[in-house]
Write an enzyme that holds these catalytic residues in place. Structure first.
Site, mmCIF file in Angstrom:
data_model
loop_
_atom_site.group_PDB
_atom_site.id
_atom_site.type_symbol
_atom_site.label_atom_id
_atom_site.label_comp_id
_atom_site.label_asym_id
_atom_site.label_seq_id
_atom_site.Cartn_x
_atom_site.Cartn_y
_atom_site.Cartn_z
ATOM 1 N N GLY A 82 -4.808 6.001 1.760
ATOM 2 C CA GLY A 82 -4.146 5.072 2.161
ATOM 3 C C GLY A 82 -4.620 3.922 2.341
ATOM 4 O O GLY A 82 -6.171 3.981 1.659
ATOM 5 N N ASN A 83 -4.322 2.900 3.007
ATOM 6 C CA ASN A 83 -5.089 1.669 3.187
ATOM 7 C C ASN A 83 -4.941 1.000 4.802
ATOM 8 O O ASN A 83 -4.096 1.743 5.399
ATOM 9 C CB ASN A 83 -4.749 0.533 2.322
#
Length: 412
Positions: A206-207
């Protein structure tokens, strides 16, 4: 230009101070006429200080000046905000019980009402009839914005943002038909948040995107009158009221949703943080950590370039239609170039119409309530800077989009 600004007795009166500031900073001479009820929310001293003119709501002040006739005759524009249900009813039935309603009867120039009230009041048959009566007589009555109202309720009834009222007022004076709201009748698709690429049933790549900027953009577009479709990846904030929400998780899901939504969109804003890569293989079971095995090796493959595909789809199927594609670039500089250099190259590579550039870092942009961006244009206009809260930045971006839609010739 001489403007009469009537202020109704609603909690949204506090927002009108910002509208007054917009008028005065644009060089207009503004006479504020608050109703008696509105002074319970904002006092006359505030209006006098911001307008530089004396303020009264009585026909018996300065009788020798005949203000109840003069103000309406001399005004180039009359704006009423917030226009409460009571004020709309009085205006529709021609009542003249105070200085503001007298002025409305005497107005020779255009008149703009910006309503604000509870949803049930706005939707009541009496209010709707009063609105139609006023519009039938040539007055402009904005649609209220949707969202959180006083108390816990949400729905249509919020005062449009001051910038939206200002833009509508200027358009009305110029005789344009788009006075209601700059994005009225437009469909805007916005992606927000961060995609997640699964490694196994538990883990993902993810980020740091919180979705705050994308949600703020959805609110700004909604308040500007657009029909808004929000493609929501992982977000740390709730989706706003009054917009259509479609949930997505991965980059491939976002791609499918965005390409489908683009078919009937006037504007596409790709503000989501989309993963550039995804695992080549996704384990059906949790990847175990064992002492007797080697460290796992995760092979990544590229995700599709959604922004570039949207541009290609637009050019192939909607050539010359004027659809606007807006990209976001979260960039960091390095020894090979600075943020804007990388962003300019990305703009040319992607082919989108506008590119909103963030300078990101561990303590910048992601999850924060403020932002600073540079808006680049493929048409070659000067870069535009915008900074402040993410709400303020979003409003600046939406104003730029409105300008592009209304002033730039269709794309070949």
């Amino acid at each position: 230009m001489r403007i009469v600004l009537g202020v109704g007795g609603g909690i949204a009166a506090y927002k009108v101070a910002s509208l007054l500031r917009l008028f005065t900073e644009a060089g207009h001479d503004v006479s504020v006429i608050p109703t008696e009820a509105s002074t319970r929310f904002v006092g006359t001293a505030t209006w006098e200080a911001l307008s530089g003119n004396p303020v009264s709501n009585s026909v018996f002040d300065d009788v020798h000046l005949v203000n109840h006739v003069r103000l309406g005759h001399e005004a180039d524009l009359v704006v009423v905000a917030p226009a409460t249900a009571d004020l709309l009813a009085k205006a529709a039935t021609g009542q003249a019980g105070d200085l503001l309603t007298n002025t409305l009867l005497m107005a020779h120039g255009p008149v703009l009402f910006a309503p604000a009230m509870h949803t049930e009041m706005w939707q009541h048959a009496a209010t709707r009839a009063n609105v139609e009566t006023l519009r039938g007589r040539g007055a402009a009555v904005l649609e209220p914005a949707s969202g959180r109202l006083t108390g816990a309720d949400s729905g249509p009834g919020r005062l449009p943002e001051p910038q939206a009222i200002f833009d509508a007022a200027m358009a009305l004076v110029q005789g344009r038909s788009d006075y209601q709201l700059p994005l009225a009748g437009r469909t805007v698709t916005i992606s927000a948040g961060g995609t997640r690429e699964p490694l196994d049933p538990v883990r993902f790549l993810g980020n740091r995107s919180s979705g705050k900027q994308g949600v703020a953009l959805a609110v700004a577009a909604r308040n500007a009158g657009a029909t808004v479709r929000l493609l929501a990846a992982h977000m740390e904030v709730p989706a706003p009221a009054g917009v259509e929400v479609q949930r997505v998780e991965t980059a491939l899901e976002l791609r499918e949703a965005a390409l489908a939504a683009a078919a009937d969109s006037d504007v596409i804003i790709m503000s989501a943080a989309v993963a550039d890569f995804r695992p080549a293989e996704v384990s059906d079971t949790k990847i175990k950590k064992r002492d007797d095995t080697a460290d796992p090796v995760i092979t990544l493959v590229r995700n599709p370039d959604i922004l570039q595909e949207l541009v290609e789809q637009r050019n192939a199927s909607r050539a010359g239609s004027g659809q606007l594609v807006v990209g976001f670039a979260a960039e960091t500089g390095d020894s090979q170039g600075d943020v804007l250099a990388y962003a300019e190259a990305k703009l040319q590579r992607k082919g989108c119409d506008l590119l909103v550039v963030n300078h990101v870092g561990m303590d910048k942009v992601f999850g924060q309530d403020s932002n600073a961006v540079v808006i680049l244009s493929r048409a070659g206009s000067e870069p535009q800077e915008a900074s402040g809260t993410k709400t303020e930045v979003s409003e600046a971006i939406v104003r730029r989009i409105s300008f592009e839609l209304n002033h730039v010739s269709p794309r070949a």
